[in-house]
Each structure stands twice: as C-alpha cells, then as structure tokens.
Design an enzyme around this catalytic site. Sequence first.
Site, PDB file in Angstrom:
ATOM      1  N   SER A 147     -76.135 -71.324 -21.141  1.00 42.92           N
ATOM      2  CA  SER A 147     -76.529 -70.384 -22.186  1.00 42.92           C
ATOM      3  C   SER A 147     -75.432 -70.352 -23.233  1.00 42.92           C
ATOM      4  O   SER A 147     -74.259 -70.606 -22.936  1.00 42.92           O
ATOM      5  CB  SER A 147     -76.714 -68.980 -21.592  1.00 42.92           C
ATOM      6  OG  SER A 147     -76.846 -68.005 -22.605  1.00 42.92           O
ATOM      7  N   TYR A 157     -73.014 -62.490 -16.447  1.00 39.83           N
ATOM      8  CA  TYR A 157     -73.920 -63.570 -16.853  1.00 39.83           C
ATOM      9  C   TYR A 157     -73.133 -64.606 -17.652  1.00 39.83           C
ATOM     10  O   TYR A 157     -73.222 -65.807 -17.396  1.00 39.83           O
ATOM     11  CB  TYR A 157     -75.077 -63.007 -17.681  1.00 39.83           C
ATOM     12  CG  TYR A 157     -76.092 -64.051 -18.088  1.00 39.83           C
ATOM     13  CD1 TYR A 157     -77.040 -64.510 -17.176  1.00 39.83           C
ATOM     14  CD2 TYR A 157     -76.107 -64.582 -19.375  1.00 39.83           C
ATOM     15  CE1 TYR A 157     -77.982 -65.469 -17.535  1.00 39.83           C
ATOM     16  CE2 TYR A 157     -77.045 -65.539 -19.749  1.00 39.83           C
ATOM     17  CZ  TYR A 157     -77.968 -65.968 -18.830  1.00 39.83           C
ATOM     18  OH  TYR A 157     -78.887 -66.928 -19.185  1.00 39.83           O
TER      19      TYR A 157
END
Length: 260
Positions: A147, A157
């Site tokens: 990401s 994350y």
Amino acid sequence: MNPLTAKAADTTALITGATAGIGAEFARQLAEQGHPVVLVARDAVRLMATAAELEKRYGARAEVIAADLTDDAGVAAVVARLTDPAQPVGILVNNAGIGLLHSFAENDIADEKKHLKLHVETAMELTHAALQGMLERKSGRIINVASVAAFLPRGTYSAAKAWLLSFSRWANMAYAPHGVNVTAVCPGFTHTEFHDRMGMDKTVTPRWMWLQAERVVREGLADNENGKAVSIPSKRYKVLAAAARVLPARLVAGPPRRAK
C-alpha cells in the site's frame, strides 16, 4: 492460440483474497491472459461463484482453496499447493488483507495479532513456499500487494505494509537474477469492499484520491513483468510517496479514519 496465450496457459497463478476487490481483479486479468488460476479466500460459496465466472467468461481453468490465512491450518493448505511439484505455480499474488478501523490502543490485541500475521507472516511463508519451485525452474513472478501507506505514518497497517515493501525490494534484488521477479504493488485508496468491511466512512477521503482496481492491477502486473521491485499506480500516488520521504510526517499522514 497465439504464442502469448500458449505461454500463459503453462503458468498457473495463485491469488489470495481472490473473491473481491484487488484480488478478484488480479484473478480476472490473469485469467483473461490465459493463465490457469488458483483462487484462495475464506468464503467457499463466493470462491466457487468466482471460479465459475472466470471459467465461463475466459475459458480459464480455475481451482479453489477455501482457507483462513490468519489460521495456521489455512496457511498450511496453501503452502501444500504451492509446493506440489506435480502442479507448479508460476505466479503468486499475496493480496489477502484486513484493515482495523480504530487506533492501536483501542484495538483488541488479538485483532492486531491477526492483522500482523496476515500481512507479514502469511505473506512471508507463502513467498518462501513459492520460491522453492520457482528458483528450481529459474522462472517465476511474485506480487505482494502492499500500500502507499507503507510510505506514511498510519499505525500498524502502515508498519505491516512497510515490512512487505522492504521485503519485496530485497527479494527482487536477490532473486531477479535467478529468474524470479518480486514486486510490491502499493496502491492508494481503491474502490473495493475493503473499507466497507472496516466500517470506514469513505466520504472523509477526497474523491480525487480514489483509484479503480482495474488500473491498480493492470499497472502492477506490467511493472512486475518488467522486473520493477515497487509499483505505485497513478502519478498522484507516485508524487505522494516521493513527498513522504521529505515532508514532516504530520503533513503526509492522510485523513483520519472515521466510522460510518
């Protein structure tokens, strides 16, 4: 059958998180190219429906493995498929992922451990399994869906995706000379079920920041085939990733998450 389709027909692709979003788009585009596909996800009913659709639409051979990749038994089932010498896998897409809506301190630690296992430990274990046959055959492709958050300070994350990004960069340097391309695909906000499953209010994020899964996958596949270690789909996110290296963290952290 043209030569490109014939070559694809000999190369099986295994995709995790293959029933929705970016994973489903990887399965679709690889099937369209002529690759037999192995679809991995938790929901057996959706897996069968996805496999049937790919077979009907593209004539691709589609195999399914229903597995929870936060569970050791589920991971073992996929490892067994990746290491089966009678059915070699030439393309691995580590796409399965989950998001946590709240901050680290607010989340249950059991959820954080599952989150870390799926994004880091499972991706590492499946990559290790796939590499055995790929290195022996001197041919293979591995795509780790990371990401753009890997470049930004956005909790665990970001931390997990930063690990995946760093690992992919190293792995490509180490194994590309032996015929195996490894690429971290780093999309920004993408229209999928991912944020809906988190319960996130998507209106917090400006419309211009949203990408389509088709573009993310198309650019990611091309960059992987061309041997790039990192793929950042779209110019806007390439600029953001570059800015993150020089600007203060508070300026590039992005909008806070908010529940619906």
